[in-house]
Enzyme design. Sequence first.
Site, PDB file in Angstrom:
ATOM      1  NE  ARG A  41      -4.166   1.795   0.850  1.00 14.25           N
ATOM      2  CZ  ARG A  41      -5.120   2.180   0.018  1.00 14.25           C
ATOM      3  NH1 ARG A  41      -5.037   1.859  -1.258  1.00 14.25           N
ATOM      4  NH2 ARG A  41      -6.158   2.856   0.456  1.00 14.25           N
ATOM      5  CB  THR A  93      -8.994  -0.848  -8.035  1.00 13.94           C
ATOM      6  OG1 THR A  93      -8.791   0.292  -7.204  1.00 13.94           O
ATOM      7  CG2 THR A  93      -8.496  -2.081  -7.285  1.00 13.94           C
ATOM      8  CB  SER A 111      -7.217  -0.450   1.238  1.00 16.08           C
ATOM      9  OG  SER A 111      -7.628  -1.105   0.063  1.00 16.08           O
ATOM     10  CD  GLU A 127      -4.617   4.159  -3.349  1.00 12.12           C
ATOM     11  OE1 GLU A 127      -5.811   3.943  -3.069  1.00 12.12           O
ATOM     12  OE2 GLU A 127      -4.128   3.902  -4.463  1.00 12.12           O
ATOM     13  N   GLY A 158     -13.562   0.125  -5.145  1.00  9.81           N
ATOM     14  CA  GLY A 158     -13.654   0.980  -3.965  1.00  9.81           C
ATOM     15  C   GLY A 158     -14.263   0.220  -2.805  1.00  9.81           C
TER      16      GLY A 158
END
Length: 579
Positions: free
Chosen positions: A110, A398, A463, A436, A486
Amino acid sequence: MKRGFRSSLLALALVAPCLAQAQTAAPAPEAPTGRIAKHSTTANQDMVAAANPLAAEAGRQILAAGGSAVDAAVAVQLVLNLVEPQSSGIGGGAFLLYWDGTKLTSLDGRETAPAAATPDRFMGPDGKPMAFYDAVVGGRSVGVPGTPRLLETARKRWGKLPWADVIAPALKLAEDGFTISPRLNGLLGQEKFLQSDALARAYFYQEDGTPKPVGTVLKNPAFAKTLREIADKGADAFYSGSIAADIVATVGRHPTNPGDMTLDDLKRYKVEEREPVCGMYRVYRVCGMAPPSSGGIAILQMLGIVEGQDLGAMKPGPEAVHWLAEAGRLAFADRALFLGDPAFVDVPVRGLTDPGYLKSRAALLGAGRSIGKAKAGEPPFQKTEFFFAPSEGIEFGTSHISIVDREGHAVSMTTTIEDGFGARLMTRSGFLLNNELTDFSFAPTEEGRPVANRVEGGKRPRSSMAPTIVFDAAGKLYAVVGSPGGSQIIPYVAKTLVALLDWKLDPQVAVDLPNFGSRNGPTELEAGTEAEGWKLEIEAKGHEVKLIDMNSGIQAVVVGADGLTGGADSRREGVAIGN
């Protein structure tokens, strides 16, 4: 010729013909709903399910050359950087689960906030949170990318082929070009902010401002150069030297919304190994990603809450939607209060997934009526007080990759640049940067108390990504699943798991089922599908129902006695293919 590229000739020779074939193949016909009509895929040895045919084919060829699931994942991700740039790439981050046949490991790639980031980063001069796209577009939203270091870390531990070999497919496409797909063209046409970046405008658009047409051969020599440097020097070439300097300059040069990332921020980035979160659902062991992702915990909570219901007898329809939506309300209420970066917040993982706690949460639900807005529970084993943290919304930046290799080892990797086309910043090194940091809560306090998911230097934003691996009653690998979307990732993956485990559906049918769920607000049904016909019956149970677009990108591979079966979400252009 440098030594690292000698071995890549084999990979190029193997991959090039099949990549060309995949690139020129006729597109699948459109289904009546506007989706791409697809059928499940079977294979005897190995399988890749990914969001673009060129990326999936690159992974398949790496497997055919003797590569591991991780080798294939590296190849798939780097090709996705080119052919699906709106969704993922080396300018973003990822979570990876890896099964080596005996042990499950998870790696956290991440993005992190720059050291200079403060809790008021997304607060405007009026003391109110910034409008979303005012925060997104520009350097302010860019986190330190984690994907390159994650790919290198995983390949060093579990790869078989030389590093240059797994980079070779993307390198060839960057140099020789690939054709723009209908999906990429369509998203470029809808995009409102990308042309404000001169490099992105020149790369993606024509002089009149329209997107380059479907079928245009797009070459990216800058990205090819970047890949050559990474192939030669490893991920260090990304986190230092000219590529790192380019990232910092790109982040800082935005005229109205610059960021504060430094070379030291990039140099200090580390991949974290996390203990996967696992729990039983009926006879299956379901495993996912631990915090800072909320996906693994939320899905285990939803499954634990509905386990007392005979979902298998319900089949897809209003009754199943009721129970899964109600479970989603409870899971999202807990998610909002308790989930964040474990380096900054003591997340009660054990308590949130405790079977007794989940039974107590399930007892709040009834068959006849929705509970409406759910409140967070009081899980056992808490260490500290937690604070409300608003949920992030929907994103289109994503992608997910599911892979099983011929040794039965598996990768489930969800990868992201957050919003579609990220921060709308393209580096001179040929890739887009993530936005992000807008996954953090914009307001640092709520009712005078600090928010758990507030911005802090070095912190990883919460996340919803939920790469998932399922094992059967004998402990054998059964399914590899995940999706973009999402915070809707959580209901997307939960739906697919119920479809596979309770309804025993074929993977392609499972991923293509209408999407539905609740994120502790309205019960959402996928517009344009048979779910619209369930609306009145669900409303009769007290649900506020909204019909919305739910553009998942679920990839599923199931291991059976006769081999592998895969499905790739018909809402996108991906495929499942194998050897």
